[in-house]
Design a protein around this motif. Structure first.
Motif, PDB file in Angstrom:
ATOM      1  N   LEU A  52      -6.909  -1.007   1.959  1.00  0.00           N
ATOM      2  CA  LEU A  52      -6.635  -1.243   0.540  1.00  0.00           C
ATOM      3  C   LEU A  52      -7.874  -0.980  -0.293  1.00  0.00           C
ATOM      4  O   LEU A  52      -7.792  -0.392  -1.378  1.00  0.00           O
ATOM      5  CB  LEU A  52      -6.185  -2.688   0.321  1.00  0.00           C
ATOM      6  CG  LEU A  52      -4.730  -2.905  -0.040  1.00  0.00           C
ATOM      7  CD1 LEU A  52      -4.530  -4.327  -0.547  1.00  0.00           C
ATOM      8  CD2 LEU A  52      -4.280  -1.918  -1.111  1.00  0.00           C
ATOM      9  N   THR A  81      -2.338  -2.811  -6.735  1.00  0.00           N
ATOM     10  CA  THR A  81      -3.067  -3.172  -5.521  1.00  0.00           C
ATOM     11  C   THR A  81      -4.434  -3.780  -5.845  1.00  0.00           C
ATOM     12  O   THR A  81      -5.347  -3.748  -5.036  1.00  0.00           O
ATOM     13  CB  THR A  81      -3.297  -1.941  -4.630  1.00  0.00           C
ATOM     14  OG1 THR A  81      -3.927  -0.931  -5.417  1.00  0.00           O
ATOM     15  CG2 THR A  81      -1.995  -1.423  -4.073  1.00  0.00           C
ATOM     16  N   LEU A  96       0.839  -1.201   0.000  1.00  0.00           N
ATOM     17  CA  LEU A  96       0.000   0.000   0.000  1.00  0.00           C
ATOM     18  C   LEU A  96       0.877   1.255   0.000  1.00  0.00           C
ATOM     19  O   LEU A  96       0.662   2.173  -0.791  1.00  0.00           O
ATOM     20  CB  LEU A  96      -0.912  -0.001   1.225  1.00  0.00           C
ATOM     21  CG  LEU A  96      -1.810   1.223   1.399  1.00  0.00           C
ATOM     22  CD1 LEU A  96      -2.762   1.366   0.231  1.00  0.00           C
ATOM     23  CD2 LEU A  96      -2.590   1.138   2.705  1.00  0.00           C
TER      24      LEU A  96
END
Lengths: 196, 196
Positions: free
Chosen positions: B134, B122, A6
């Motif tokens: 996330l 991601t 992240l």
DNA sequence: CGGAAGTTTCAGAAACGATTGAAACTCGCC
DNA sequence: GGCGAGTTTCAATCGTTTCTGAAACTTCCG
């Protein structure tokens, strides 16, 4: 581990956004600060920003002030904490409306004013004849002024309180002019006020 | 005497336009060269530009090349003269279409591509659970991507061959959102192609 | 082919805007 | 009023971008 992933994605976003900023006449750092606030989504204080972006206190402070002036970042206070925290506008459309509003006000409006003045400088003195050159010159200025007037109009209807107009128009025009959807991005999200 | 007055107005226009250029991430000189070509309306050669703007040959040459790349200036040859002359696009709308087209191509498209990459970095690995952080991160990227997709759409319909669309829309939106006319500028001009 | 006219390139110089860091300031609290 | 936490300002510095000028190149012509 996900936290690292992240953080990397965030850093990358910050870099990309900063680069874009400088291509559009915004200081790179200011754009980076904004990117960081936007992508983390949570309120950060000056020290957080200094550390994450490795910039000086002065610079962080200046950039924050500028972002506040632009109206795309707001102050947040936390009870029991004297520090000020800052949080980016989470609604992308609201953010771009603010940017358009400010740039029009700061750059386009003064430009228009100056163009008017220049136009006046060579304007027709009541009924007097003028050379062909002067006439053509004036016509070119008028063309430009008319364009900026149109731009002003479009921008107003985008920016104004009831300014969802262009957003809708954009959607329509978007489908007329371009590809009909981002593959894989799925549904429209309506919850733009997530962190409000 | 009128010629002096005209020259002064031109100089002023050049200065104003150059200033605007630098606020939008275009080199001041390049904007000035363009301003000069636009406002005089006639083809000029490198030496004319050097002299009038007091810049070096190298700089004039570079700026001219850049303007040609942007497609808002074109080469003109005069019979019996070996020199190259340059002439600015006279139609303001065509000019701004070219600018929008180029900036989208050079800046927005690559930006979009990068944002996609960051988003992929991601992205959901088929069906795997992800943290709330996330998820929120991805949502913010998606919001941005959706915005740029809409922008792309609007720009395409403005820029495309049949791209009079936005021009008309601008007129309509202009009247909805803003003041209904420039006092004293008179009628719309249709003869935008004055200099062929 | 040689040379004149014109154009482009590019390394270094100059100009400009961004950034730092430390000092000055503000604010709330004891 | 005096202190400590936090913020803002600003002169000096640093880094980038732009500009110059001279050399290299291209093109056209006799």
């Amino acid at each position: 581990m996900a936290a690292v992933q992240l953080k990397e994605a965030q850093d990358r976003f910050v870099a990309v956004w900063g680069q874009m900023g400088s291509a559009w006449g915004i200081s790179r750092t200011m754009a980076e600060v904004h990117a960081l606030l936007y992508i983390t989504g949570e309120p950060l204080c000056t020290d957080d920003i200094m550390e994450r972006l490795q910039i000086s206190r002065g610079n962080a402070s200046m950039s924050m002030r500028a972002l506040l002036d632009w109206g795309i970042v707001e102050r947040v206070h936390r009870r029991g904490d004297r520090k000020e925290y800052f949080k980016a506008e989470a609604d992308v459309w609201a953010m771009f409306r603010a940017i358009v509003r400010e740039r029009m006000k700061r750059e386009v409006d003064p430009l228009r004013a100056q163009l008017y003045e220049i136009r006046d400088q060579t304007g027709e003195r009541a009924g007097r004849e003028q050379s062909a050159d002067l006439g053509a010159h004036n016509k070119r200025l008028d063309d430009l002024l008319r364009f900026f007037q149109a731009l002003e109009g479009v921008s107003n209807s985008f920016v104004s309180p009831a300014g969802r107009g262009l957003q809708a128009a954009a959607k329509i025009l978007g489908y007329i002019g371009g590809a009909p959807g981002i593959g894989g991005l799925g549904k429209e999200s309506d919850d733009t006020k997530e962190a409000g």
